[in-house]
Design a protein around this motif. Sequence first.
Motif, mmCIF file in Angstrom:
data_model
loop_
_atom_site.group_PDB
_atom_site.id
_atom_site.type_symbol
_atom_site.label_atom_id
_atom_site.label_comp_id
_atom_site.label_asym_id
_atom_site.label_seq_id
_atom_site.Cartn_x
_atom_site.Cartn_y
_atom_site.Cartn_z
ATOM 1 N N UNK A 1 0.932 -1.123 0.154
ATOM 2 C CA UNK A 1 0.216 0.060 0.255
ATOM 3 C C UNK A 1 1.060 1.259 -0.043
ATOM 4 N N UNK A 2 0.424 2.369 -0.697
ATOM 5 C CA UNK A 2 1.039 3.303 -0.732
ATOM 6 C C UNK A 2 1.027 4.597 0.360
ATOM 7 N N UNK A 3 0.049 4.274 1.262
ATOM 8 C CA UNK A 3 0.016 5.277 2.452
ATOM 9 C C UNK A 3 0.112 4.365 3.749
ATOM 10 N N UNK A 4 1.256 4.147 4.202
ATOM 11 C CA UNK A 4 1.571 3.509 5.645
ATOM 12 C C UNK A 4 2.311 4.374 6.280
ATOM 13 N N UNK A 5 1.850 4.650 7.599
ATOM 14 C CA UNK A 5 2.691 5.480 8.675
ATOM 15 C C UNK A 5 3.291 4.498 9.576
ATOM 16 N N UNK A 6 4.398 4.789 9.981
ATOM 17 C CA UNK A 6 5.032 3.925 11.312
ATOM 18 C C UNK A 6 5.197 4.994 12.169
ATOM 19 N N UNK A 7 4.752 4.678 13.327
ATOM 20 C CA UNK A 7 5.008 5.610 14.520
ATOM 21 C C UNK A 7 6.017 5.017 15.566
ATOM 22 N N UNK A 8 7.144 5.743 15.630
ATOM 23 C CA UNK A 8 8.055 5.586 16.579
ATOM 24 C C UNK A 8 8.313 6.458 17.796
ATOM 25 N N UNK A 9 9.176 5.860 18.767
ATOM 26 C CA UNK A 9 8.766 6.629 20.244
ATOM 27 C C UNK A 9 9.588 7.904 20.273
ATOM 28 N N UNK A 10 10.423 8.367 19.625
ATOM 29 C CA UNK A 10 11.210 9.669 19.704
ATOM 30 C C UNK A 10 11.677 10.050 18.423
ATOM 31 N N UNK A 11 11.943 11.441 18.524
ATOM 32 C CA UNK A 11 12.285 12.116 17.196
ATOM 33 C C UNK A 11 13.604 11.799 16.676
ATOM 34 N N UNK A 12 14.388 11.581 17.632
ATOM 35 C CA UNK A 12 15.906 10.969 17.403
ATOM 36 C C UNK A 12 15.727 9.563 16.728
ATOM 37 N N UNK A 13 15.065 8.882 17.120
ATOM 38 C CA UNK A 13 14.803 7.462 16.629
ATOM 39 C C UNK A 13 14.283 7.312 15.262
ATOM 40 N N UNK A 14 13.195 8.495 14.963
ATOM 41 C CA UNK A 14 12.478 8.648 13.753
ATOM 42 C C UNK A 14 13.666 9.179 12.866
ATOM 43 N N UNK A 15 14.415 10.190 13.202
ATOM 44 C CA UNK A 15 15.541 10.758 12.116
ATOM 45 C C UNK A 15 16.495 9.550 11.781
ATOM 46 N N UNK A 16 16.912 8.607 12.668
ATOM 47 C CA UNK A 16 17.790 7.660 12.195
ATOM 48 C C UNK A 16 17.139 6.671 11.386
ATOM 49 N N UNK A 17 15.813 6.424 11.535
ATOM 50 C CA UNK A 17 14.947 5.482 10.442
ATOM 51 C C UNK A 17 14.782 5.946 9.130
ATOM 52 N N UNK A 18 14.544 7.375 9.331
ATOM 53 C CA UNK A 18 14.422 7.965 8.048
ATOM 54 C C UNK A 18 15.545 8.294 7.215
ATOM 55 N N UNK A 19 16.908 8.566 7.836
ATOM 56 C CA UNK A 19 18.229 8.587 7.334
ATOM 57 C C UNK A 19 18.831 7.360 6.611
ATOM 58 N N UNK A 20 18.554 6.144 7.530
ATOM 59 C CA UNK A 20 18.991 4.858 7.139
ATOM 60 C C UNK A 20 17.901 3.857 6.344
#
Length: 345
Positions: free
Chosen positions: A26-45
């Motif tokens: 599906x084209x519209x899936x959102x994953x919620x993670x616990x912190x902005x720092x963790x989200x940044x790491x997931x987005x970058x890598x």
Amino acid sequence: MSLLNIAVIGAGSWGTALSKLLSEKYSSVTLWARSAEFVQQLCETRENKTYLPGIFLPKRLIITDQIKEAVSSADVIFFVTPSHILRTLAKKAAPFVRKQALLVSAAKGFELSTYKRMSEILAEEFPQHHDKIAALSGPNHAEEVGLNYPATTVIASPHRAIAEQIQDLLMTCYFRAYTNPDMIGVELGGALKNIIALGAGIAEGLGFGDNTKSALMTRGLTEIARLGVTLGANAFTFSGLSGVGDLIATCTSKHSRNRRAGLLIATGKTAHDIQQNSKMVVEGIRATQAAYELSQRYHIEMPITEQIYAVLYQNKNSREAVLELMTRGKTHELEEVVQQELLWK
């Protein structure tokens, strides 16, 4: 491409694998993670190096630490969190969830303060969604689902249409979902098998062999079904994927954190040591307390659970626990059947 909006709440190993599976379809899936720092790491890598290393997430998967952003437009929300924080996250999400959204619990365990199942918590925190709740459970190691290895799962709901909607959502060429109306049994199988996996790890850590592990799994399944039926489950559910299927995977797999915890317990580590030093929650430790207390409340014989409880919470020696199990009084294998006089006269 479907316009369905899907949210996955929780970026542990299973939440990460599930969001990968869904975002490949599906084209519209959102994953919620616990912190902005963790989200940044997931987005970058595009890799969850903490909980699911080596598995890369599709670029179109949206990742956020804002609960409102994750759920406000979602048609289906998967809650993939440790059991002890589900209620907290449900409370945070509740003000933003649409009335028509479907809610799916993919958490396995009990709330220790109430001994309630995860779907019961969702029903309490989302009273307008009581007929739109399902549970997902089965032999689903995230490490394998993330690699697109063939796997199966179970979607449970007393409402057939809901179960089948979630089933259709999840079906791929490598992930097959089955439906089951017995939400109690499916959830209890997923929670209670972790207790037996602790025992399997302990037995393995003590140097015992396949005969021992086989006995633990088989007699453990009897205990699971015994408590499950008392709590309203259908006995047949425990012979399926969310019962014996999940039990086999959790007791034998190198990916099983509960089996690994049992190995550590056999070396003398305490439950506190393991919880303090594990990146992931070992649900079997909490489940053992809940199952033991429920067995006492309802006067249900659960000798394996009782001995694992004694090891975890009363500092009992693991070898002594095994010896006590082996020297119990004689009984029938099919005790309930014999007591009903369906066999020997």
